[in-house]
Design a protein around this motif. Structure first.
Motif, PDB file in Angstrom:
ATOM      1  N   LEU A  88       8.729   1.442  -3.393  1.00 39.09           N
ATOM      2  CA  LEU A  88       8.701   0.138  -2.737  1.00 39.09           C
ATOM      3  C   LEU A  88       9.349   0.205  -1.352  1.00 39.09           C
ATOM      4  O   LEU A  88       8.872  -0.431  -0.401  1.00 39.09           O
ATOM      5  CB  LEU A  88       9.401  -0.901  -3.610  1.00 39.09           C
ATOM      6  N   TYR A  89      10.430   0.966  -1.248  1.00 37.24           N
ATOM      7  CA  TYR A  89      11.073   1.136   0.056  1.00 37.24           C
ATOM      8  C   TYR A  89      10.131   1.844   1.028  1.00 37.24           C
ATOM      9  O   TYR A  89       9.982   1.439   2.190  1.00 37.24           O
ATOM     10  CB  TYR A  89      12.379   1.919  -0.108  1.00 37.24           C
ATOM     11  N   SER A  90       9.451   2.880   0.545  1.00 41.04           N
ATOM     12  CA  SER A  90       8.491   3.591   1.390  1.00 41.04           C
ATOM     13  C   SER A  90       7.348   2.671   1.804  1.00 41.04           C
ATOM     14  O   SER A  90       6.892   2.696   2.956  1.00 41.04           O
ATOM     15  CB  SER A  90       7.945   4.813   0.650  1.00 41.04           C
ATOM     16  N   GLN A  91       6.866   1.851   0.857  1.00 41.72           N
ATOM     17  CA  GLN A  91       5.818   0.889   1.185  1.00 41.72           C
ATOM     18  C   GLN A  91       6.253  -0.021   2.336  1.00 41.72           C
ATOM     19  O   GLN A  91       5.463  -0.322   3.248  1.00 41.72           O
ATOM     20  CB  GLN A  91       5.503   0.036  -0.052  1.00 41.72           C
ATOM     21  N   SER A  92       7.514  -0.459   2.286  1.00 40.04           N
ATOM     22  CA  SER A  92       7.998  -1.360   3.339  1.00 40.04           C
ATOM     23  C   SER A  92       7.975  -0.683   4.702  1.00 40.04           C
ATOM     24  O   SER A  92       7.781  -1.342   5.732  1.00 40.04           O
ATOM     25  CB  SER A  92       9.413  -1.844   3.005  1.00 40.04           C
ATOM     26  N   LEU A  93       8.148   0.637   4.726  1.00 40.89           N
ATOM     27  CA  LEU A  93       8.115   1.377   5.987  1.00 40.89           C
ATOM     28  C   LEU A  93       6.679   1.642   6.440  1.00 40.89           C
ATOM     29  O   LEU A  93       6.340   1.459   7.617  1.00 40.89           O
ATOM     30  CB  LEU A  93       8.882   2.694   5.836  1.00 40.89           C
ATOM     31  N   TRP A  94       5.817   2.094   5.526  1.00 40.88           N
ATOM     32  CA  TRP A  94       4.416   2.322   5.877  1.00 40.88           C
ATOM     33  C   TRP A  94       3.787   1.051   6.445  1.00 40.88           C
ATOM     34  O   TRP A  94       3.033   1.086   7.429  1.00 40.88           O
ATOM     35  CB  TRP A  94       3.602   2.761   4.655  1.00 40.88           C
ATOM     36  N   ARG A  95       4.077  -0.084   5.802  1.00 43.92           N
ATOM     37  CA  ARG A  95       3.440  -1.350   6.163  1.00 43.92           C
ATOM     38  C   ARG A  95       4.230  -2.140   7.206  1.00 43.92           C
ATOM     39  O   ARG A  95       3.734  -3.137   7.718  1.00 43.92           O
ATOM     40  CB  ARG A  95       3.258  -2.211   4.911  1.00 43.92           C
ATOM     41  N   GLY A  96       5.463  -1.721   7.479  1.00 49.48           N
ATOM     42  CA  GLY A  96       6.310  -2.437   8.413  1.00 49.48           C
ATOM     43  C   GLY A  96       6.569  -1.650   9.668  1.00 49.48           C
ATOM     44  O   GLY A  96       5.783  -1.684  10.625  1.00 49.48           O
ATOM     45  N   GLU A  97       7.671  -0.907   9.677  1.00 49.55           N
ATOM     46  CA  GLU A  97       8.100  -0.183  10.871  1.00 49.55           C
ATOM     47  C   GLU A  97       7.039   0.773  11.403  1.00 49.55           C
ATOM     48  O   GLU A  97       6.919   0.970  12.615  1.00 49.55           O
ATOM     49  CB  GLU A  97       9.395   0.576  10.542  1.00 49.55           C
ATOM     50  N   LEU A  98       6.252   1.381  10.497  1.00 49.16           N
ATOM     51  CA  LEU A  98       5.256   2.373  10.914  1.00 49.16           C
ATOM     52  C   LEU A  98       3.846   1.808  11.018  1.00 49.16           C
ATOM     53  O   LEU A  98       2.907   2.549  11.320  1.00 49.16           O
ATOM     54  CB  LEU A  98       5.261   3.547   9.931  1.00 49.16           C
ATOM     55  N   GLN A 153      -1.107  -3.190  -3.863  1.00 44.90           N
ATOM     56  CA  GLN A 153      -0.218  -2.438  -2.978  1.00 44.90           C
ATOM     57  C   GLN A 153      -0.585  -0.958  -2.854  1.00 44.90           C
ATOM     58  O   GLN A 153      -0.099  -0.285  -1.953  1.00 44.90           O
ATOM     59  CB  GLN A 153       1.226  -2.561  -3.463  1.00 44.90           C
ATOM     60  N   ASP A 154      -1.412  -0.434  -3.745  1.00 48.29           N
ATOM     61  CA  ASP A 154      -1.803   0.970  -3.659  1.00 48.29           C
ATOM     62  C   ASP A 154      -2.576   1.227  -2.354  1.00 48.29           C
ATOM     63  O   ASP A 154      -3.412   0.415  -1.949  1.00 48.29           O
ATOM     64  CB  ASP A 154      -2.673   1.373  -4.844  1.00 48.29           C
ATOM     65  N   ALA A 155      -2.296   2.350  -1.731  1.00 48.81           N
ATOM     66  CA  ALA A 155      -2.903   2.663  -0.438  1.00 48.81           C
ATOM     67  C   ALA A 155      -3.129   4.169  -0.331  1.00 48.81           C
ATOM     68  O   ALA A 155      -2.811   4.942  -1.237  1.00 48.81           O
ATOM     69  CB  ALA A 155      -2.015   2.164   0.700  1.00 48.81           C
ATOM     70  N   GLN A 156      -3.665   4.581   0.808  1.00 42.52           N
ATOM     71  CA  GLN A 156      -3.981   5.987   1.027  1.00 42.52           C
ATOM     72  C   GLN A 156      -3.871   6.302   2.519  1.00 42.52           C
ATOM     73  O   GLN A 156      -4.131   5.440   3.363  1.00 42.52           O
ATOM     74  CB  GLN A 156      -5.397   6.307   0.545  1.00 42.52           C
ATOM     75  N   VAL A 157      -3.461   7.528   2.824  1.00 39.08           N
ATOM     76  CA  VAL A 157      -3.512   8.047   4.185  1.00 39.08           C
ATOM     77  C   VAL A 157      -4.174   9.417   4.158  1.00 39.08           C
ATOM     78  O   VAL A 157      -4.335  10.026   3.091  1.00 39.08           O
ATOM     79  CB  VAL A 157      -2.105   8.171   4.822  1.00 39.08           C
ATOM     80  N   GLN A 158      -4.557   9.893   5.331  1.00 37.39           N
ATOM     81  CA  GLN A 158      -5.010  11.288   5.453  1.00 37.39           C
ATOM     82  C   GLN A 158      -3.736  12.118   5.608  1.00 37.39           C
ATOM     83  O   GLN A 158      -3.040  12.021   6.637  1.00 37.39           O
ATOM     84  CB  GLN A 158      -5.919  11.437   6.669  1.00 37.39           C
ATOM     85  N   PRO A 159      -3.360  12.926   4.604  1.00 41.40           N
ATOM     86  CA  PRO A 159      -2.013  13.511   4.575  1.00 41.40           C
ATOM     87  C   PRO A 159      -1.701  14.470   5.713  1.00 41.40           C
ATOM     88  O   PRO A 159      -0.576  14.475   6.223  1.00 41.40           O
ATOM     89  CB  PRO A 159      -1.957  14.208   3.208  1.00 41.40           C
ATOM     90  N   MET A 160      -2.661  15.283   6.120  1.00 43.22           N
ATOM     91  CA  MET A 160      -2.385  16.215   7.219  1.00 43.22           C
ATOM     92  C   MET A 160      -2.183  15.477   8.538  1.00 43.22           C
ATOM     93  O   MET A 160      -1.329  15.856   9.343  1.00 43.22           O
ATOM     94  CB  MET A 160      -3.515  17.245   7.324  1.00 43.22           C
ATOM     95  N   LEU A 161      -2.960  14.405   8.724  1.00 44.11           N
ATOM     96  CA  LEU A 161      -2.754  13.596   9.925  1.00 44.11           C
ATOM     97  C   LEU A 161      -1.384  12.916   9.904  1.00 44.11           C
ATOM     98  O   LEU A 161      -0.730  12.794  10.937  1.00 44.11           O
ATOM     99  CB  LEU A 161      -3.856  12.539  10.040  1.00 44.11           C
ATOM    100  N   ALA A 162      -0.958  12.464   8.725  1.00 49.18           N
ATOM    101  CA  ALA A 162       0.357  11.831   8.625  1.00 49.18           C
ATOM    102  C   ALA A 162       1.454  12.799   9.033  1.00 49.18           C
ATOM    103  O   ALA A 162       2.348  12.466   9.824  1.00 49.18           O
ATOM    104  CB  ALA A 162       0.592  11.325   7.197  1.00 49.18           C
TER     105      ALA A 162
END
Length: 389
Positions: free
Chosen positions: A67-77, A145-154
């Protein structure tokens, strides 16, 4: 690029977790050097799906970190999301039997109490979420809340952002030992030279245990092998990340043998990713077509249209597994100056930014947003004491 003679922080590992540690440490004003024996994102981060999930986690420390990571992915980042193809697609967990759906409902209740947004879905309503899902399912649960990124790009873009803040990145630089002053870690030794540092972060993923052993401490990170298949580009046939409810049990299992459960999701390019498998076979890099056959069969049972789809390629990687299914995060009192950020198994992409922010706070003496005690690296020492009792 020439190695620096010194840094405030040396991060060992240029995957998603190491990149996040470097970014947040540099953002905090620290001079950071990132070292990796291979290329950027050359390990687990290049052989996974890029999941950012809450749906597969029980209430407890890992869910709090998620949940903390979600707040960063969706907030600060959030402003950087397009760089790593952040997609808030949501997750649909499906049950083939009423007994499984009852278990899923109990899990959903516990997760809801812990702050997760989850909606139980009756069997007759599943097709409103996924029109091409096989008929006859007992029910499911939807996790927006489930999401996805391209991991190498991240990993690559987090490192690029860190470089913009003054960090340096040194691929092809294997750490062969630690500089010491008594028990304290004061830097790293490499074939290209030494780098002195106030702090060293072990973000070496599957090799985190081996790196820890160079400092004479035990962190029992083991490789857990997993395959992924990629189909040809198709029209949008799968709207969310969809997986069978037994996937949750497999994630939490400590069984060393082969386990497969169907996981199917689309990507922005139109390809469909098919998983998943788990087995502890060390760093065995042999290719086993029987695993892919089992995965394909279960995926086609979930989405029958896949019987006509062509598979473009498949790949496998090694996830950094810890026996208690919690990552290792924080300072190591057995080797002052050494921090750990490893052992996330299949959740490393999603948990990377939360881990990086927690480590950066700890490095600067600030209070981390979460209690690090459940992730403490020395927690495994009690296992050794019990074994010798």
């Amino acid at each position: 690029m020439k190695l620096p003679l010194s840094a405030d922080v040396v991060v060992i590992g240029a995957g998603a977790v190491g990149a996040a540690c470097a970014y947040f440490a540099a953002l905090a004003g620290l001079k950071v050097a990132v070292l990796d024996s291979g290329p950027v994102a050359g390990g687990t981060s290049s052989a996974c799906e890029g999941n950012i999930l809450v749906s597969d986690k029980e209430a407890g420390p890992e869910l709090e970190l998620s949940l903390y990571s979600q707040s960063l992915w969706r907030g600060e980042l959030a402003e950087h999301g397009p760089l790593w193809e952040f997609e808030s697609k949501g997750g649909l967990v499906v049950s083939a039997r009423e007994t499984t759906q009852a278990n899923l409902a109990r899990l959903a209740r516990r997760q809801r109490e812990a702050g997760i947004d989850v909606e139980l879905v009756a069997g007759a309503e599943l097709h409103s979420h996924e029109p091409h899902l096989a008929p006859g399912m007992a029910g499911g649960a939807f996790y927006p809340q489930d999401a996805q990124v391209q991991p190498m790009l991240a990993a690559a873009h987090l490192l690029r952002l860190a470089r913009g803040l003054g960090a340096t990145v040194h691929p092809g630089t294997e750490v062969t030992g630690f500089l010491r002053r008594g028990d304290a870690v004061t830097g790293v030794a490499t074939a290209r030279g030494n780098v002195s540092a106030n702090s060293v972060v072990n973000a070496a993923g599957t090799w985190g245990g081996a790196v820890a052993s160079l400092a004479g401490v035990r962190v029992p990170v083991l490789p857990r092998k997993g395959y992924v298949m990629v189909t040809e580009p198709l029209p949008v046939m799968v709207r969310h990340k969809v997986y069978a409810a037994e996937y949750v049990d497999n994630v939490a299992s400590s069984d060393a043998g082969l386990q497969t459960s169907p996981v199917v999701e689309g990507t922005a390019s139109g390809t469909i990713l098919i998983g998943s498998s788990r087995e502890r076979v060390g760093f065995d890099k042999s290719f086993n077509p029987h695993v892919l056959a089992e995965m394909a069969g279960k995926a086609m049972a979930l989405f029958p249209f896949l019987q006509e789809a062509k598979v473009l390629r498949s790949y496998f990687g090694f996830r950094p597994y810890c026996p208690d299914h919690l990552p290792v995060i924080g300072p190591d009192p057995r080797a002052p100056g050494l921090w750990h950020a490893c052992g996330h198994e299949g959740a490393g992409i999603g948990l990377s930014v939360g881990t990086g922010a927690l480590v950066a706070a700890s490095l600067t003496g600030a209070a981390p947003a979460l209690d690090l005690a459940p992730f403490a690296p020395e927690r495994f020492d009690t296992d050794l004491e019990g074994a010798h009792a």
